[in-house]
Design a protein around this motif. Structure first.
Motif, PDB file in Angstrom:
ATOM      1  N   MET A 123       3.194  -0.422 -56.099  1.00 63.33           N
ATOM      2  CA  MET A 123       2.581   0.355 -55.197  1.00 63.33           C
ATOM      3  C   MET A 123       2.164  -0.886 -54.054  1.00 63.33           C
ATOM      4  N   THR A 124       2.505  -0.579 -52.745  1.00 63.01           N
ATOM      5  CA  THR A 124       2.181  -1.415 -51.595  1.00 63.01           C
ATOM      6  C   THR A 124       0.874  -1.274 -51.176  1.00 63.01           C
ATOM      7  N   GLU A 125       0.355  -2.440 -50.591  1.00 62.33           N
ATOM      8  CA  GLU A 125      -1.197  -2.592 -50.086  1.00 62.33           C
ATOM      9  C   GLU A 125      -1.563  -1.301 -49.386  1.00 62.33           C
ATOM     10  N   LEU A 126      -0.713  -0.961 -48.557  1.00 69.39           N
ATOM     11  CA  LEU A 126      -1.041   0.338 -47.654  1.00 69.39           C
ATOM     12  C   LEU A 126      -1.325   1.509 -48.638  1.00 69.39           C
ATOM     13  N   ALA A 127      -0.418   1.616 -49.583  1.00 67.64           N
ATOM     14  CA  ALA A 127      -0.649   2.795 -50.430  1.00 67.64           C
ATOM     15  C   ALA A 127      -1.907   2.582 -51.198  1.00 67.64           C
ATOM     16  N   GLN A 128      -2.116   1.597 -51.737  1.00 71.07           N
ATOM     17  CA  GLN A 128      -3.303   1.319 -52.336  1.00 71.07           C
ATOM     18  C   GLN A 128      -4.637   1.570 -51.618  1.00 71.07           C
ATOM     19  N   PHE A 129      -4.435   1.212 -50.541  1.00 69.71           N
ATOM     20  CA  PHE A 129      -5.529   1.575 -49.529  1.00 69.71           C
ATOM     21  C   PHE A 129      -5.830   3.055 -49.379  1.00 69.71           C
ATOM     22  N   ILE A 130      -4.693   3.714 -49.268  1.00 71.62           N
ATOM     23  CA  ILE A 130      -4.951   5.068 -48.869  1.00 71.62           C
ATOM     24  C   ILE A 130      -5.367   5.929 -50.016  1.00 71.62           C
ATOM     25  N   THR A 131      -4.763   5.338 -51.240  1.00 66.53           N
ATOM     26  CA  THR A 131      -5.353   5.967 -52.590  1.00 66.53           C
ATOM     27  C   THR A 131      -6.593   5.892 -52.888  1.00 66.53           C
ATOM     28  N   PHE A 132      -7.164   4.581 -52.413  1.00 71.81           N
ATOM     29  CA  PHE A 132      -8.556   4.000 -52.399  1.00 71.81           C
ATOM     30  C   PHE A 132      -9.435   4.833 -51.460  1.00 71.81           C
ATOM     31  N   ALA A 133      -9.149   4.961 -50.162  1.00 77.35           N
ATOM     32  CA  ALA A 133      -9.911   5.506 -49.127  1.00 77.35           C
ATOM     33  C   ALA A 133      -9.961   6.833 -49.017  1.00 77.35           C
ATOM     34  N   THR A 134      -8.840   7.533 -49.525  1.00 75.89           N
ATOM     35  CA  THR A 134      -8.688   9.061 -49.254  1.00 75.89           C
ATOM     36  C   THR A 134      -9.180  10.024 -50.669  1.00 75.89           C
ATOM     37  N   PRO A 135     -10.159  11.065 -50.236  1.00 76.11           N
ATOM     38  CA  PRO A 135     -10.575  11.782 -51.361  1.00 76.11           C
ATOM     39  C   PRO A 135      -9.452  12.380 -52.072  1.00 76.11           C
ATOM     40  N   ARG A 136      -9.687  12.543 -53.473  1.00 74.85           N
ATOM     41  CA  ARG A 136      -8.716  13.004 -54.165  1.00 74.85           C
ATOM     42  C   ARG A 136      -8.142  14.488 -53.930  1.00 74.85           C
ATOM     43  N   ILE A 196       0.508 -20.040 -37.147  1.00 74.38           N
ATOM     44  CA  ILE A 196       0.924 -19.069 -38.276  1.00 74.38           C
ATOM     45  C   ILE A 196       0.256 -17.892 -37.624  1.00 74.38           C
ATOM     46  N   VAL A 197       1.186 -16.823 -37.611  1.00 73.77           N
ATOM     47  CA  VAL A 197       0.856 -15.575 -37.335  1.00 73.77           C
ATOM     48  C   VAL A 197       1.251 -14.638 -38.388  1.00 73.77           C
ATOM     49  N   ILE A 198       0.110 -13.740 -38.777  1.00 70.27           N
ATOM     50  CA  ILE A 198       0.405 -12.887 -39.844  1.00 70.27           C
ATOM     51  C   ILE A 198       0.937 -11.659 -39.235  1.00 70.27           C
ATOM     52  N   VAL A 199       1.988 -11.118 -39.743  1.00 74.00           N
ATOM     53  CA  VAL A 199       2.594  -9.878 -39.177  1.00 74.00           C
ATOM     54  C   VAL A 199       2.703  -8.831 -40.307  1.00 74.00           C
ATOM     55  N   SER A 200       2.201  -7.793 -40.150  1.00 67.46           N
ATOM     56  CA  SER A 200       2.189  -6.707 -41.296  1.00 67.46           C
ATOM     57  C   SER A 200       2.098  -5.476 -40.546  1.00 67.46           C
ATOM     58  N   ALA A 201       2.821  -4.451 -41.578  1.00 69.23           N
ATOM     59  CA  ALA A 201       3.059  -3.082 -41.205  1.00 69.23           C
ATOM     60  C   ALA A 201       1.814  -2.545 -41.820  1.00 69.23           C
ATOM     61  N   SER A 202       0.887  -3.103 -42.378  1.00 69.08           N
ATOM     62  CA  SER A 202      -0.455  -2.577 -42.956  1.00 69.08           C
ATOM     63  C   SER A 202      -1.307  -2.362 -41.834  1.00 69.08           C
ATOM     64  N   LEU A 203      -2.383  -1.645 -42.138  1.00 72.59           N
ATOM     65  CA  LEU A 203      -3.171  -0.857 -41.131  1.00 72.59           C
ATOM     66  C   LEU A 203      -4.331  -2.272 -40.994  1.00 72.59           C
ATOM     67  N   VAL A 216      -7.445  -1.959 -39.940  1.00 71.94           N
ATOM     68  CA  VAL A 216      -8.511  -1.489 -40.548  1.00 71.94           C
ATOM     69  C   VAL A 216      -8.967  -2.231 -41.687  1.00 71.94           C
ATOM     70  N   TYR A 217      -8.145  -2.462 -42.597  1.00 69.81           N
ATOM     71  CA  TYR A 217      -8.459  -3.252 -43.935  1.00 69.81           C
ATOM     72  C   TYR A 217      -8.115  -4.705 -44.092  1.00 69.81           C
ATOM     73  N   LEU A 218      -7.006  -4.870 -43.251  1.00 67.26           N
ATOM     74  CA  LEU A 218      -6.519  -6.426 -43.212  1.00 67.26           C
ATOM     75  C   LEU A 218      -7.238  -7.325 -42.452  1.00 67.26           C
ATOM     76  N   ARG A 219      -8.118  -6.704 -41.381  1.00 64.80           N
ATOM     77  CA  ARG A 219      -8.934  -7.407 -40.796  1.00 64.80           C
ATOM     78  C   ARG A 219     -10.144  -8.107 -41.549  1.00 64.80           C
ATOM     79  N   HIS A 220     -10.329  -7.437 -42.569  1.00 61.17           N
ATOM     80  CA  HIS A 220     -11.403  -7.970 -43.508  1.00 61.17           C
ATOM     81  C   HIS A 220     -10.781  -8.943 -44.418  1.00 61.17           C
ATOM     82  N   SER A 221      -9.416  -9.081 -44.594  1.00 59.39           N
ATOM     83  CA  SER A 221      -8.968  -9.789 -45.591  1.00 59.39           C
ATOM     84  C   SER A 221      -9.067 -11.274 -45.628  1.00 59.39           C
TER      85      SER A 221
END
Length: 133
Positions: free
Chosen positions: A1-14, A92-99, A101-106
């Motif tokens: 599972m990608t980080e984006l999928a993990q974040f969506i699963t974590f942050a979205t109500p069931r 060094i430039v981090i390029v990601s298709a992830s959001l 909203v959570y990667l800023r805190h990484s």
């Protein structure tokens, strides 16, 4: 599972996850057969996951996700290698298709000054926004 999928699963109500999956099932089917692009699929998923969500709540969930999940996903070897490059003065430039909203805190992103991430604007519109510190 990608980080984006993990974040969506974590942050979205069931309930929203289940209803969103049912709503997106035809699109997922078309995505699997190459009719819908990955970026369009990500946009649809994010729109449904964060529809009418409060930006501050999403930020809080993002911080919690990073504290809970990201450390387990970080490769020590990768971080050491990137730190070596940074010390040599390499850009060094981090390029990601992830959001953003959570990667800023990484820690992976914050250690290095520049990144290019997907920005959620009002939790509805996605656009790529460069961030240079």
């Amino acid at each position: 599972m990608t980080e984006l999928a993990q974040f969506i699963t974590f942050a979205t109500p069931r309930v929203r996850l289940v209803l969103g999956y049912m709503l997106l099932f035809p699109c997922i089917f078309l995505y699997k057969f190459g009719v819908i692009s990955a970026s369009k699929m990500r946009r649809m998923i994010v729109r449904i996951a964060f529809w009418r969500a409060n930006q501050a709540d999403v930020e809080t969930l993002a911080e919690a996700f990073v504290k809970k999940r990201i450390p387990a996903l970080m490769s020590v070897e990768m971080m050491v290698s990137l730190e070596r490059h940074r010390q040599r003065g390499d850009r060094i430039v981090i390029v990601s298709a992830s959001l953003s909203v959570y990667l800023r805190h990484s820690p992976r992103v914050s250690i290095f000054g520049e990144y290019l991430l997907l920005q959620v604007d009002g939790c509805l519109n996605l656009s790529v926004v460069p961030k240079v510190k």
